[in-house]
Design a protein around this motif. Structure first.
Motif, PDB file in Angstrom:
ATOM      1  N   ASP A  54       0.819  -1.214   0.000  1.00  0.00           N
ATOM      2  CA  ASP A  54       0.000   0.000   0.000  1.00  0.00           C
ATOM      3  C   ASP A  54       0.852   1.263   0.000  1.00  0.00           C
ATOM      4  OD1 ASP A  54      -2.491   1.216  -0.128  1.00  0.00           O
ATOM      5  OD2 ASP A  54      -2.551   1.576   2.020  1.00  0.00           O
ATOM      6  N   SER A  55       1.977   1.204  -0.701  1.00  0.00           N
ATOM      7  CA  SER A  55       2.842   2.378  -0.808  1.00  0.00           C
ATOM      8  C   SER A  55       3.259   2.548  -2.261  1.00  0.00           C
ATOM      9  CB  SER A  55       4.077   2.228   0.086  1.00  0.00           C
ATOM     10  OG  SER A  55       4.807   1.073  -0.266  1.00  0.00           O
ATOM     11  N   ALA A  56       3.751   3.745  -2.576  1.00  0.00           N
ATOM     12  CA  ALA A  56       4.096   4.060  -3.956  1.00  0.00           C
ATOM     13  C   ALA A  56       5.102   3.063  -4.523  1.00  0.00           C
ATOM     14  CB  ALA A  56       4.677   5.469  -4.031  1.00  0.00           C
ATOM     15  N   ILE A  57       4.881   2.681  -5.771  1.00  0.00           N
ATOM     16  CA  ILE A  57       5.768   1.730  -6.436  1.00  0.00           C
ATOM     17  C   ILE A  57       7.094   2.409  -6.761  1.00  0.00           C
ATOM     18  CG2 ILE A  57       6.094   0.406  -8.554  1.00  0.00           C
ATOM     19  CD1 ILE A  57       3.103  -0.080  -8.602  1.00  0.00           C
ATOM     20  N   LYS A  58       8.179   1.760  -6.424  1.00  0.00           N
ATOM     21  CA  LYS A  58       9.506   2.297  -6.712  1.00  0.00           C
ATOM     22  C   LYS A  58      10.404   1.173  -7.187  1.00  0.00           C
ATOM     23  CE  LYS A  58       9.166   5.979  -3.244  1.00  0.00           C
ATOM     24  NZ  LYS A  58       9.733   6.531  -1.994  1.00  0.00           N
ATOM     25  N   GLY A  59      11.451   1.553  -7.915  1.00  0.00           N
ATOM     26  CA  GLY A  59      12.437   0.574  -8.356  1.00  0.00           C
ATOM     27  C   GLY A  59      11.957  -0.272  -9.522  1.00  0.00           C
ATOM     28  N   GLU A  60      12.663  -1.364  -9.763  1.00  0.00           N
ATOM     29  CA  GLU A  60      12.353  -2.257 -10.876  1.00  0.00           C
ATOM     30  C   GLU A  60      11.542  -3.455 -10.389  1.00  0.00           C
ATOM     31  OE1 GLU A  60      12.998  -2.345 -14.176  1.00  0.00           O
ATOM     32  OE2 GLU A  60      13.889  -0.342 -14.201  1.00  0.00           O
ATOM     33  N   ALA A  61      10.744  -4.008 -11.288  1.00  0.00           N
ATOM     34  CA  ALA A  61      10.003  -5.235 -10.993  1.00  0.00           C
ATOM     35  C   ALA A  61      10.868  -6.416 -11.429  1.00  0.00           C
ATOM     36  CB  ALA A  61       8.666  -5.233 -11.718  1.00  0.00           C
ATOM     37  N   GLU A  62      11.729  -6.873 -10.530  1.00  0.00           N
ATOM     38  CA  GLU A  62      12.676  -7.928 -10.882  1.00  0.00           C
ATOM     39  C   GLU A  62      11.949  -9.226 -11.233  1.00  0.00           C
ATOM     40  OE1 GLU A  62      16.155  -9.574 -11.915  1.00  0.00           O
ATOM     41  OE2 GLU A  62      15.810  -7.470 -11.380  1.00  0.00           O
ATOM     42  N   GLY A  63      10.788  -9.452 -10.618  1.00  0.00           N
ATOM     43  CA  GLY A  63      10.024 -10.659 -10.919  1.00  0.00           C
ATOM     44  C   GLY A  63       9.599 -10.722 -12.370  1.00  0.00           C
ATOM     45  N   ILE A  64       9.257  -9.565 -12.954  1.00  0.00           N
ATOM     46  CA  ILE A  64       8.858  -9.531 -14.367  1.00  0.00           C
ATOM     47  C   ILE A  64      10.027  -9.928 -15.247  1.00  0.00           C
ATOM     48  CG2 ILE A  64       8.104  -8.031 -16.261  1.00  0.00           C
ATOM     49  CD1 ILE A  64       6.471  -6.446 -14.267  1.00  0.00           C
ATOM     50  N   ARG A  65      11.191  -9.427 -14.945  1.00  0.00           N
ATOM     51  CA  ARG A  65      12.382  -9.753 -15.741  1.00  0.00           C
ATOM     52  C   ARG A  65      12.666 -11.262 -15.684  1.00  0.00           C
ATOM     53  NH1 ARG A  65      16.875  -7.544 -17.954  1.00  0.00           N
ATOM     54  NH2 ARG A  65      18.763  -8.796 -17.839  1.00  0.00           N
ATOM     55  N   GLU A 109      -0.719 -19.550 -26.667  1.00  0.00           N
ATOM     56  CA  GLU A 109      -1.125 -19.655 -25.270  1.00  0.00           C
ATOM     57  C   GLU A 109      -0.389 -18.658 -24.349  1.00  0.00           C
ATOM     58  OE1 GLU A 109      -2.002 -23.304 -27.414  1.00  0.00           O
ATOM     59  OE2 GLU A 109      -0.166 -22.106 -27.134  1.00  0.00           O
ATOM     60  N   LEU A 110       0.743 -18.136 -24.830  1.00  0.00           N
ATOM     61  CA  LEU A 110       1.523 -17.209 -24.005  1.00  0.00           C
ATOM     62  C   LEU A 110       1.149 -15.749 -24.226  1.00  0.00           C
ATOM     63  CD1 LEU A 110       5.130 -18.726 -24.185  1.00  0.00           C
ATOM     64  CD2 LEU A 110       3.538 -18.794 -22.273  1.00  0.00           C
ATOM     65  N   GLN A 111       0.382 -15.452 -25.269  1.00  0.00           N
ATOM     66  CA  GLN A 111       0.122 -14.058 -25.623  1.00  0.00           C
ATOM     67  C   GLN A 111      -0.664 -13.327 -24.520  1.00  0.00           C
ATOM     68  OE1 GLN A 111       1.705 -12.639 -28.263  1.00  0.00           O
ATOM     69  NE2 GLN A 111       2.606 -14.696 -28.211  1.00  0.00           N
ATOM     70  N   ALA A 112      -1.749 -13.929 -24.044  1.00  0.00           N
ATOM     71  CA  ALA A 112      -2.551 -13.262 -23.010  1.00  0.00           C
ATOM     72  C   ALA A 112      -1.761 -13.062 -21.715  1.00  0.00           C
ATOM     73  CB  ALA A 112      -3.831 -14.055 -22.743  1.00  0.00           C
ATOM     74  N   PRO A 113      -1.060 -14.088 -21.170  1.00  0.00           N
ATOM     75  CA  PRO A 113      -0.257 -13.852 -19.953  1.00  0.00           C
ATOM     76  C   PRO A 113       0.824 -12.798 -20.153  1.00  0.00           C
ATOM     77  CG  PRO A 113      -0.531 -16.211 -20.334  1.00  0.00           C
ATOM     78  CD  PRO A 113      -1.052 -15.520 -21.538  1.00  0.00           C
ATOM     79  N   LEU A 114       1.448 -12.785 -21.334  1.00  0.00           N
ATOM     80  CA  LEU A 114       2.489 -11.789 -21.602  1.00  0.00           C
ATOM     81  C   LEU A 114       1.901 -10.385 -21.672  1.00  0.00           C
ATOM     82  CD1 LEU A 114       4.820 -13.583 -24.189  1.00  0.00           C
ATOM     83  CD2 LEU A 114       5.430 -12.838 -21.882  1.00  0.00           C
ATOM     84  N   HIS A 115       0.733 -10.246 -22.270  1.00  0.00           N
ATOM     85  CA  HIS A 115       0.099  -8.923 -22.353  1.00  0.00           C
ATOM     86  C   HIS A 115      -0.250  -8.411 -20.955  1.00  0.00           C
ATOM     87  CE1 HIS A 115      -0.990  -7.886 -26.676  1.00  0.00           C
ATOM     88  NE2 HIS A 115      -0.160  -8.921 -26.770  1.00  0.00           N
ATOM     89  N   ARG A 116      -0.784  -9.302 -20.123  1.00  0.00           N
ATOM     90  CA  ARG A 116      -1.121  -8.871 -18.758  1.00  0.00           C
ATOM     91  C   ARG A 116       0.150  -8.474 -17.995  1.00  0.00           C
ATOM     92  NH1 ARG A 116      -5.224 -13.034 -19.237  1.00  0.00           N
ATOM     93  NH2 ARG A 116      -3.769 -14.640 -18.518  1.00  0.00           N
ATOM     94  N   LEU A 117       1.215  -9.247 -18.174  1.00  0.00           N
ATOM     95  CA  LEU A 117       2.488  -8.911 -17.536  1.00  0.00           C
ATOM     96  C   LEU A 117       3.036  -7.593 -18.090  1.00  0.00           C
ATOM     97  CD1 LEU A 117       3.955 -10.477 -15.321  1.00  0.00           C
ATOM     98  CD2 LEU A 117       5.486 -11.406 -17.069  1.00  0.00           C
ATOM     99  N   GLY A 118       2.807  -7.369 -19.394  1.00  0.00           N
ATOM    100  CA  GLY A 118       3.225  -6.103 -20.008  1.00  0.00           C
ATOM    101  C   GLY A 118       2.500  -4.919 -19.392  1.00  0.00           C
ATOM    102  N   ALA A 119       1.205  -5.087 -19.084  1.00  0.00           N
ATOM    103  CA  ALA A 119       0.466  -4.001 -18.437  1.00  0.00           C
ATOM    104  C   ALA A 119       1.042  -3.704 -17.055  1.00  0.00           C
ATOM    105  CB  ALA A 119      -1.009  -4.384 -18.329  1.00  0.00           C
ATOM    106  N   LEU A 120       1.459  -4.748 -16.336  1.00  0.00           N
ATOM    107  CA  LEU A 120       2.105  -4.532 -15.028  1.00  0.00           C
ATOM    108  C   LEU A 120       3.436  -3.802 -15.182  1.00  0.00           C
ATOM    109  CD1 LEU A 120       1.766  -7.596 -12.618  1.00  0.00           C
ATOM    110  CD2 LEU A 120       0.819  -5.307 -12.411  1.00  0.00           C
ATOM    111  N   GLN A 121       4.199  -4.196 -16.221  1.00  0.00           N
ATOM    112  CA  GLN A 121       5.472  -3.511 -16.484  1.00  0.00           C
ATOM    113  C   GLN A 121       5.231  -2.034 -16.768  1.00  0.00           C
ATOM    114  OE1 GLN A 121       9.111  -4.774 -16.869  1.00  0.00           O
ATOM    115  NE2 GLN A 121       8.870  -2.657 -16.250  1.00  0.00           N
ATOM    116  N   ALA A 122       4.168  -1.741 -17.530  1.00  0.00           N
ATOM    117  CA  ALA A 122       3.817  -0.349 -17.824  1.00  0.00           C
ATOM    118  C   ALA A 122       3.522   0.412 -16.529  1.00  0.00           C
ATOM    119  CB  ALA A 122       2.615  -0.299 -18.763  1.00  0.00           C
ATOM    120  N   ALA A 123       2.874  -0.256 -15.585  1.00  0.00           N
ATOM    121  CA  ALA A 123       2.586   0.391 -14.299  1.00  0.00           C
ATOM    122  C   ALA A 123       3.874   0.766 -13.582  1.00  0.00           C
ATOM    123  CB  ALA A 123       1.736  -0.542 -13.432  1.00  0.00           C
ATOM    124  N   TRP A 124       4.843  -0.151 -13.584  1.00  0.00           N
ATOM    125  CA  TRP A 124       6.128   0.141 -12.934  1.00  0.00           C
ATOM    126  C   TRP A 124       6.838   1.309 -13.617  1.00  0.00           C
ATOM    127  CZ3 TRP A 124       4.485  -4.202 -10.492  1.00  0.00           C
ATOM    128  CH2 TRP A 124       5.022  -4.461  -9.235  1.00  0.00           C
TER     129      TRP A 124
END
Length: 585
Positions: free
Chosen positions: A28-39, A73-88
């Motif tokens: 519940d705090s501002a997002i900072k840094g890199e999303a290492e899990g996405i990488r 089969e990977l396109q939808a999960p990758l797109h959702r992960l891409g939206a999270l990356q955009a948030a970061w």
């Protein structure tokens, strides 16, 4: 530790997506840094496809994955992960990276539609992105559709703030209005309307600004920075009653609420407030301490001549000081509070105007006693003293000496002003001898400053402090000279008024008192000549020149005004008329 396998990757990426969302929501705090899990997730995808990308940056890694991995089969999960990356990336204000990512995520048809809309490029790209369908067997912690809406709102809000900071107000207004129509919680909507109000105020549209700021308070009554901005708009409009009412409401509200009480909507794990946290937003939404508002009320009442209210607010503020305000509010420039001795001197001014002269003397004594040990016996101000460049040897030491000298000048000004106020207060009490003593102490204090060089071309760094000291000296000379006149010591009065005019040639008060002193000394011909000389110059020409002086000197300036201008003018005109008749006869 298991090797990546294509059949398991959709589930693996969905679990990663959900776990990142839960982590963000739990903090519940501002997002900072890199999303290492996405990488790591992207590297697993490449590993399963027989490729490698360890040496690639995050943007290059995304480009490689989205261009080379074509498994359906990977396109939808990758797109959702891409939206999270955009948030970061949005949280890090990497707008170019976000735009590049959505170009990769979008089809040619999507990109064509985005460019044809003619809107803001980033917003068009996000809106054109086709949200992948959700599989029934893989539940999501937050839908990609909701995440897209939040990205749109955050992108509009963030860009609006950037344009506002850059001074591009029409563009900022458009983007902030876009954000206000987006997907966000009540407190974020209130913040957006507050920013819209500030933008409209900068555009010279005060009524529009008030509408947005009032809307902010309607949406979230805890958005108190909006109320602070309301008072500023009314101040610009010159509506003092409304301004003070807003400040009073703000003071009361701050006493009843706490920052933690601000409303929010925690129904989503990823929210707009976690993505937008820029310095300009922090500045616009800075939560003022109640004592700051109390001081502002006191100051505005004093400036507007509401003496009784000013006295009440200043005394309340001084009582807060006794309770340890220094530990509650940073007095390092981040708050709106002035230096503490200045507050005391302003309070003394208010007390003087209210006729509470003995109280004013007591308040000034506090300033004098607290600053006595902080002033050196001699204070040298060099004509060509300059702040050296930081790269030069000894620059840090020289800068420290300059700062120390500046502080010493401030302390000297405060103590001298304390004596100045005491002099005027004793004069109002009819104690002319005691008034002369205090004015003399003020002038003696100012002799500590030694100006080397012409004394006119002071360095810009110390010029404001030197000008304040000169103003104090002028007012003290006028005050002492006036008391000398009251005591019948007219020759001494004349000397003080002559010195006053040397400090400020053409000063109307000093000039008028000089004429009166000559008149009292029965040097009427000289008095008439001086009166004619000063009458030919523009009256009051000195009053509006230079920098504005501290508020604590305004009451002394008002008391120094010559009160008998019309009577003295009539006497001199009668004298000149009689002299003309004598010459004619």
């Amino acid at each position: 530790g298991l090797p990546a396998a294509l059949p398991a990757l959709p589930l693996e990426l969905t679990v990663l997506y959900n776990s990142l969302l839960f982590t963000v929501g739990a903090s519940d705090s501002a997002i900072k840094g890199e999303a290492e899990g996405i990488r790591q997730g992207l590297l697993r995808v490449l590993e399963a496809c027989g490729a490698c990308g360890q040496d690639l940056g995050t943007e290059e890694l995304w480009e490689k994955v989205l261009q080379e991995v074509t498994v359906e089969e990977l396109q939808a999960p990758l797109h959702r992960l891409g939206a999270l990356q955009a948030a970061w990336w949005l949280a890090a204000s990497q707008l170019g990276s976000v735009a590049g990512l959505f170009q990769l995520l979008s089809t040619a048809e999507d990109l064509g539609r985005a460019h044809s809309e003619g809107q803001n490029e980033l917003l068009s790209l996000i809106k054109a992105w086709q949200v992948p369908p959700e599989g029934a067997s893989l539940p999501l912690a937050q839908s990609a559709k909701d995440l897209k809406e939040i990205l749109c709102t955050a992108a509009a809000f963030l860009q609006g703030l950037q344009e506002l900071e850059a001074g591009n107000f029409p563009t900022a207004l458009s983007l902030l209005q876009e954000a206000a129509g987006g997907f966000c919680s009540k407190n974020i909507l209130a913040q957006i309307h507050t920013c819209l109000g500030c933008c409209a105020q900068q555009m010279g549209k005060p009524q529009t600004a008030l509408q947005h700021l009032k809307r902010a308070l309607q949406v979230d009554f805890q958005c108190l920075p909006a109320l602070s901005h309301v008072s500023a708009v009314y101040h610009d409009l010159g509506e003092t009653d409304a301004e003070l009412e807003a400040l009073n409401l703000l003071y009361e509200a701050l006493g009843k609420s706490s920052p933690a009480a601000a409303s929010s909507s925690p129904c989503f794990l990823m929210r707009t407030e976690l993505l937008v946290h820029t310095p300009v937003l922090t500045s616009l939404l800075r939560r003022r301490h109640p004592s700051e508002v109390k001081y502002h009320l006191a100051q505005r009442c004093l400036q507007d001549g509401r003496v009784a209210d000013a006295v009440e607010h200043y005394l309340d503020f001084l009582s807060l000081l006794q309770e340890g305000l220094q530990q509650q509010v940073p007095l390092d420039g981040s708050s709106a509070l002035p230096r503490i001795p200045e507050v005391f001197l302003e309070a003394a001014s208010a007390l003087e105007k209210a006729g509470r002269h003995q109280d004013a003397i007591t308040v000034c004594e506090e300033v004098i006693s607290r600053t006595t040990d902080l002033i050196p016996r001699v204070l040298r101000v060099e004509e060509k003293l300059e702040q050296p460049e930081s790269s030069l040897p000894g620059a840090e030491l020289a800068g420290g000496l300059l700062s120390q000298k500046k502080e010493s000048l401030c302390c000297l000004a405060w103590r001298a002003a304390g004596y100045l106020h005491q002099g005027w207060a004793w004069a109002k009490l009819g104690e002319s001898k005691e008034a002369v003593t205090q004015f003399s102490r003020c002038l003696s204090d100012l002799l500590r400053v030694q100006l080397h060089g012409s004394g006119i071309k002071q360095t810009e760094t110390l010029q404001p402090e030197v000008e304040v000291l000169q103003k104090i000296r002028l007012l003290s000379l006028i005050g002492r000279g006036r008391q000398f006149l009251e005591l019948g010591r007219n020759k001494e009065a004349l000397l003080d008024f002559q010195h006053s005019l040397q400090i400020s040639p053409g000063d109307p008060a000093a000039a008028s008192y000089l004429v009166q002193a000559l008149w009292e000394l029965n040097r009427k011909q000289e008095a008439a000549a001086q009166w004619q000389k000063f009458s030919q110059s523009c009256p009051g020409q000195q009053q509006g020149q230079g920098r504005p002086f501290p508020l604590y000197l305004v009451s002394c300036q008002e008391q120094a005004v010559f009160p008998h201008s019309e009577a003295l003018a009539r006497s001199i005109q009668d004298y000149l008329g009689a002299a003309a008749q004598d010459t004619a006869s």
